[in-house]
Motif scaffolding. Structure first.
Motif, PDB file in Angstrom:
ATOM      1  N   ASP A 154       0.826  -1.213   0.000  1.00  0.00           N
ATOM      2  CA  ASP A 154       0.000   0.000   0.000  1.00  0.00           C
ATOM      3  C   ASP A 154       0.857   1.259   0.000  1.00  0.00           C
ATOM      4  O   ASP A 154       0.582   2.206  -0.742  1.00  0.00           O
ATOM      5  CB  ASP A 154      -0.952   0.007   1.204  1.00  0.00           C
TER       6      ASP A 154
ATOM      7  N   SER B  73       2.621   1.498  -3.415  1.00  0.00           N
ATOM      8  CA  SER B  73       1.653   1.827  -4.454  1.00  0.00           C
ATOM      9  C   SER B  73       1.365   3.328  -4.477  1.00  0.00           C
ATOM     10  O   SER B  73       1.398   3.957  -5.534  1.00  0.00           O
ATOM     11  CB  SER B  73       0.369   1.035  -4.232  1.00  0.00           C
ATOM     12  N   ALA B  74       1.107   3.895  -3.327  1.00  0.00           N
ATOM     13  CA  ALA B  74       0.830   5.335  -3.247  1.00  0.00           C
ATOM     14  C   ALA B  74       2.055   6.145  -3.667  1.00  0.00           C
ATOM     15  O   ALA B  74       1.934   7.112  -4.434  1.00  0.00           O
ATOM     16  CB  ALA B  74       0.398   5.712  -1.835  1.00  0.00           C
TER      17      ALA B  74
ATOM     18  N   ARG C 131       2.678   5.835  -7.543  1.00  0.00           N
ATOM     19  CA  ARG C 131       1.693   6.575  -8.326  1.00  0.00           C
ATOM     20  C   ARG C 131       1.845   8.086  -8.154  1.00  0.00           C
ATOM     21  O   ARG C 131       1.604   8.837  -9.094  1.00  0.00           O
ATOM     22  CB  ARG C 131       0.272   6.143  -7.950  1.00  0.00           C
ATOM     23  N   GLU C 132       2.232   8.501  -6.986  1.00  0.00           N
ATOM     24  CA  GLU C 132       2.379   9.937  -6.721  1.00  0.00           C
ATOM     25  C   GLU C 132       3.660  10.506  -7.325  1.00  0.00           C
ATOM     26  O   GLU C 132       3.655  11.575  -7.924  1.00  0.00           O
ATOM     27  CB  GLU C 132       2.368  10.190  -5.211  1.00  0.00           C
TER      28      GLU C 132
ATOM     29  N   ALA D 194      -2.741  -3.220  -7.737  1.00  0.00           N
ATOM     30  CA  ALA D 194      -3.505  -2.015  -8.072  1.00  0.00           C
ATOM     31  C   ALA D 194      -4.413  -2.245  -9.277  1.00  0.00           C
ATOM     32  O   ALA D 194      -5.560  -1.778  -9.306  1.00  0.00           O
ATOM     33  CB  ALA D 194      -2.554  -0.850  -8.331  1.00  0.00           C
TER      34      ALA D 194
ATOM     35  N   ARG E  34      -7.432  -4.334  -8.332  1.00  0.00           N
ATOM     36  CA  ARG E  34      -8.442  -3.494  -7.679  1.00  0.00           C
ATOM     37  C   ARG E  34      -9.229  -2.690  -8.719  1.00  0.00           C
ATOM     38  O   ARG E  34     -10.443  -2.557  -8.634  1.00  0.00           O
ATOM     39  CB  ARG E  34      -7.791  -2.565  -6.661  1.00  0.00           C
TER      40      ARG E  34
ATOM     41  N   HIS F  62     -10.553  12.386  -9.711  1.00  0.00           N
ATOM     42  CA  HIS F  62      -9.585  11.352 -10.075  1.00  0.00           C
ATOM     43  C   HIS F  62      -8.259  11.989 -10.493  1.00  0.00           C
ATOM     44  O   HIS F  62      -7.187  11.509 -10.120  1.00  0.00           O
ATOM     45  CB  HIS F  62     -10.155  10.472 -11.191  1.00  0.00           C
TER      46      HIS F  62
ATOM     47  N   ALA G  50      -6.124  12.878  -7.502  1.00  0.00           N
ATOM     48  CA  ALA G  50      -5.819  11.799  -6.556  1.00  0.00           C
ATOM     49  C   ALA G  50      -4.885  10.768  -7.174  1.00  0.00           C
ATOM     50  O   ALA G  50      -5.177   9.573  -7.178  1.00  0.00           O
ATOM     51  CB  ALA G  50      -7.118  11.147  -6.092  1.00  0.00           C
TER      52      ALA G  50
ATOM     53  N   ALA H  13      -2.170   9.401  -6.187  1.00  0.00           N
ATOM     54  CA  ALA H  13      -1.666   8.368  -5.281  1.00  0.00           C
ATOM     55  C   ALA H  13      -2.639   7.215  -5.085  1.00  0.00           C
ATOM     56  O   ALA H  13      -2.231   6.100  -4.761  1.00  0.00           O
ATOM     57  CB  ALA H  13      -1.307   8.971  -3.927  1.00  0.00           C
ATOM     58  N   THR H  14      -3.928   7.473  -5.293  1.00  0.00           N
ATOM     59  CA  THR H  14      -4.929   6.418  -5.128  1.00  0.00           C
ATOM     60  C   THR H  14      -5.683   6.135  -6.418  1.00  0.00           C
ATOM     61  O   THR H  14      -6.573   5.293  -6.443  1.00  0.00           O
ATOM     62  CB  THR H  14      -5.949   6.798  -4.031  1.00  0.00           C
TER      63      THR H  14
END
Length: 192
Positions: free
Chosen positions: A18, A21-22, A25-26, A66, A69, A96, A99, A101-102
């Protein structure tokens, strides 16, 4: 040696996934180091190798997790009869965009994935094929091959537009990119 509760290893692995992943992506995969991931996870660098063989192993696991999901969201949309228009509008929304990171791992990481080893790209390709198939199933009109063709075009439009809307530093232009991409994606999705 300290003994941990049953499930501790799985919980710790999930936490590392987790956090990574954040961060990926960030900030991007190349910009994120293992030390930063482990520090944010509250773990030592040495603990990393209890769970993953390498950073590339972590990247592949993060991508698969990811994308699974994201794939589940598409399955839920399909099972619940959510129209493809809703999927498009949700994806190409300011919420979206803001965001990363998610949000969608494809939009956040696709340019970097192209430079990763075959095993990582194979995992990514498999998940993309699954997501495209689900989008095609969400489209009601046309033969299966035609819906697949349209789904590829719609998904490519969505991912590219989201990337562009995040890259520009002009908020008005970013909004225009999203709005126009929604129109273009809907045109592609609904073309007979």
């Amino acid at each position: 040696m300290a003994r941990y509760d049953k499930g501790h290893r799985d919980t710790t692995r999930r936490h590392i996934l987790d956090v990574a992943s954040a961060q990926f992506r960030e900030s991007g995969i190349a910009a994120v180091g293992l030390a930063g991931i482990m520090a944010e996870a509250g773990l030592t660098n040495g603990a990393f190798y209890t769970h993953f063989a390498s950073k590339e192993d972590l990247v592949r696991e993060v991508l698969c997790d990811a994308l699974e999901r994201r794939e589940q969201r598409h399955k839920d949309n399909l099972e619940n009869g959510v129209p493809v228009e809703t999927t498009i509008r949700d994806y190409l929304s300011p919420r979206h965009r803001d965001a990363a990171a998610t949000g969608c791992p494809t939009a956040a990481l696709v340019s970097e994935i192209a430079r990763h080893p075959k095993t990582t790209r194979d995992a990514f390709t498999g998940k993309m094929s699954d997501i495209i198939a689900l989008m095609a199933a969400q489209m009601r009109d046309g033969a299966a091959a035609e819906r697949r063709r349209r789904a590829i075009s719609v998904y490519a439009t969505m991912v590219g537009a989201l990337q562009l809307s995040r890259a520009v530093n002009d908020r008005k232009l970013s909004e225009e990119i999203l709005e126009n991409a929604v129109e273009a994606a809907l045109t592609l999705a609904n073309r007979p």
